[in-house]
Write a protein that holds these residues in place. Structure first.
Motif, short mmCIF file in Angstrom:
data_model
loop_
_atom_site.label_atom_id
_atom_site.label_comp_id
_atom_site.label_asym_id
_atom_site.label_seq_id
_atom_site.Cartn_x
_atom_site.Cartn_y
_atom_site.Cartn_z
N VAL A 1 -6.05 -4.45 -10.02
CA VAL A 1 -6.65 -5.28 -9.54
C VAL A 1 -5.49 -6.33 -9.36
O VAL A 1 -4.25 -5.74 -9.41
CB VAL A 1 -6.41 -5.62 -10.97
CG1 VAL A 1 -6.60 -7.76 -12.15
CG2 VAL A 1 -7.42 -5.61 -12.00
N ILE B 1 -11.25 -11.22 -2.44
CA ILE B 1 -12.29 -10.77 -3.24
C ILE B 1 -12.68 -11.84 -4.53
O ILE B 1 -13.98 -11.98 -4.65
CB ILE B 1 -11.96 -9.30 -3.85
CG1 ILE B 1 -11.98 -9.01 -4.54
CG2 ILE B 1 -11.81 -8.76 -2.12
CD1 ILE B 1 -11.27 -7.90 -4.42
N SER C 1 -9.97 -0.07 -5.08
CA SER C 1 -10.56 -1.34 -5.47
C SER C 1 -10.39 -1.74 -7.69
O SER C 1 -10.76 -2.52 -7.38
CB SER C 1 -12.41 -1.13 -5.21
OG SER C 1 -12.73 0.27 -5.70
N ASP C 2 -10.63 -0.55 -8.06
CA ASP C 2 -10.34 -0.31 -9.52
C ASP C 2 -9.01 -1.17 -10.18
O ASP C 2 -8.75 -1.44 -10.99
CB ASP C 2 -11.40 0.71 -10.27
CG ASP C 2 -10.04 2.32 -9.75
OD1 ASP C 2 -9.33 2.16 -8.42
OD2 ASP C 2 -9.55 2.27 -10.68
N ASP D 1 -5.87 -2.72 1.64
CA ASP D 1 -6.59 -1.43 2.21
C ASP D 1 -5.65 -0.09 1.72
O ASP D 1 -3.93 -0.51 1.48
CB ASP D 1 -6.53 -1.26 3.84
CG ASP D 1 -7.32 -2.07 4.44
OD1 ASP D 1 -8.25 -2.70 4.02
OD2 ASP D 1 -7.41 -2.62 6.19
N THR E 1 -8.41 -13.57 5.45
CA THR E 1 -7.22 -12.63 5.37
C THR E 1 -6.33 -13.02 5.12
O THR E 1 -6.14 -14.05 6.03
CB THR E 1 -7.72 -11.43 6.73
OG1 THR E 1 -7.61 -11.81 7.59
CG2 THR E 1 -9.11 -10.50 6.09
N ALA F 1 -4.24 -8.86 3.29
CA ALA F 1 -4.54 -8.24 2.05
C ALA F 1 -5.90 -9.49 2.39
O ALA F 1 -6.38 -10.43 3.25
CB ALA F 1 -4.06 -8.92 0.92
N THR F 2 -7.27 -8.73 1.66
CA THR F 2 -8.48 -9.47 1.55
C THR F 2 -8.78 -10.45 0.90
O THR F 2 -8.72 -9.91 -0.28
CB THR F 2 -9.24 -9.33 2.18
OG1 THR F 2 -9.52 -8.09 3.65
CG2 THR F 2 -10.94 -10.08 2.64
N SER G 1 -8.46 -7.32 -2.28
CA SER G 1 -8.21 -6.35 -2.18
C SER G 1 -6.72 -5.88 -0.73
O SER G 1 -6.74 -6.79 0.49
CB SER G 1 -9.36 -6.24 -1.33
OG SER G 1 -9.75 -6.65 -0.67
N SER H 1 0.50 -0.72 0.40
CA SER H 1 -0.02 0.03 0.50
C SER H 1 1.25 1.20 -0.09
O SER H 1 1.00 2.41 -0.59
CB SER H 1 -0.96 -0.15 1.18
OG SER H 1 0.25 0.15 2.32
#
Length: 213
Positions: A128, A105, A125-126, A121, A188, A102-103, A119, A67
């Motif tokens: 990939v 999805i 979200s766009d 933090d 997660t 990470a989570t 995903s 991140s």
């Protein structure tokens, strides 16, 4: 006298012939390389020897928070190229070693080149984010993020390519397991991994360490 000299000559020839024959080493088919010291390169043995002692420690030690890296890049990873590693000095493909929580999805581990969609933090979200889980891994990002080895350490491109393949096989053997393959949406993980920049809107990670939380 001539007969004596001729006899001596014949005996000398027989002695030399016997000596030469005794010096000949019979080599089994397929063992010629051992005789001349040209042992065939084994990339699996090479990776197994250095994975725990050198490769994995180096990668984990220099891993950056994904991140933070993304936000410092401000939409273009070339802006933070000094934090990564190019495949050819200051050019070629740009590679990074990262870590983060990470989570999941989406779970697409049932494909031949299986992956999890993640995903993270503070990353839009766009963007990939895919985590490769095999059994087929694309790319050479683990090898290309290592600074303790380089192409010149190997005889040719075949050996260099074999190292990358064996690194990916090591991941399949030691990192990917049923818990990872059966992760559900919302689960997660803590991950360490490597990626090669393909586009600024997609991050395809090859893991080197995974822990389900």
């Amino acid at each position: 006298m001539k007969r004596i000299n001729k006899l001596i000559l014949i005996l000398l020839i027989l002695f030399i012939s016997t000596f030469l024959v005794s010096c000949v080493k019979v080599v089994k088919t397929g063992e010629e390389d051992k005789l001349i010291g040209n042992v065939k390169f084994d990339p699996n043995a090479n990776v197994s020897e250095f994975w725990d002692t050198s490769f994995l420690p180096e990668l984990k030690d220099k891993a950056l928070d994904l991140s933070d890296l993304y936000n410092k890049a401000n939409g273009d990873f070339k802006n933070v190229s000094d934090l990564g590693l190019y495949t050819m000095g200051d050019k070629g493909e740009l590679n990074f070693t990262i870590k983060d929580e990470a989570t999941v999805i989406e779970n697409l581990s049932d494909k031949k080149a299986g992956y999890l969609v993640l995903s993270v933090d503070d990353i839009p979200s766009d963007i990939v984010i895919e985590l490769q889980v095999g059994p087929i891994f694309k790319g050479t990002s683990i090898r290309d993020n290592l600074e303790c080895i380089n192409f010149d350490d190997y005889v040719n491109q075949i050996e260099w390519g074999g190292v990358s393949h064996s690194l990916n096989e090591k991941v399949l053997e030691t990192v990917i397991n049923e818990d990872i393959l059966n992760l559900n949406v919302g689960d997660t993980i803590d991950l360490y991994g490597c990626f090669t920049v393909s586009s600024n809107g997609e991050i395809i990670i090859t893991p080197i360490s995974l822990e389900v939380k």
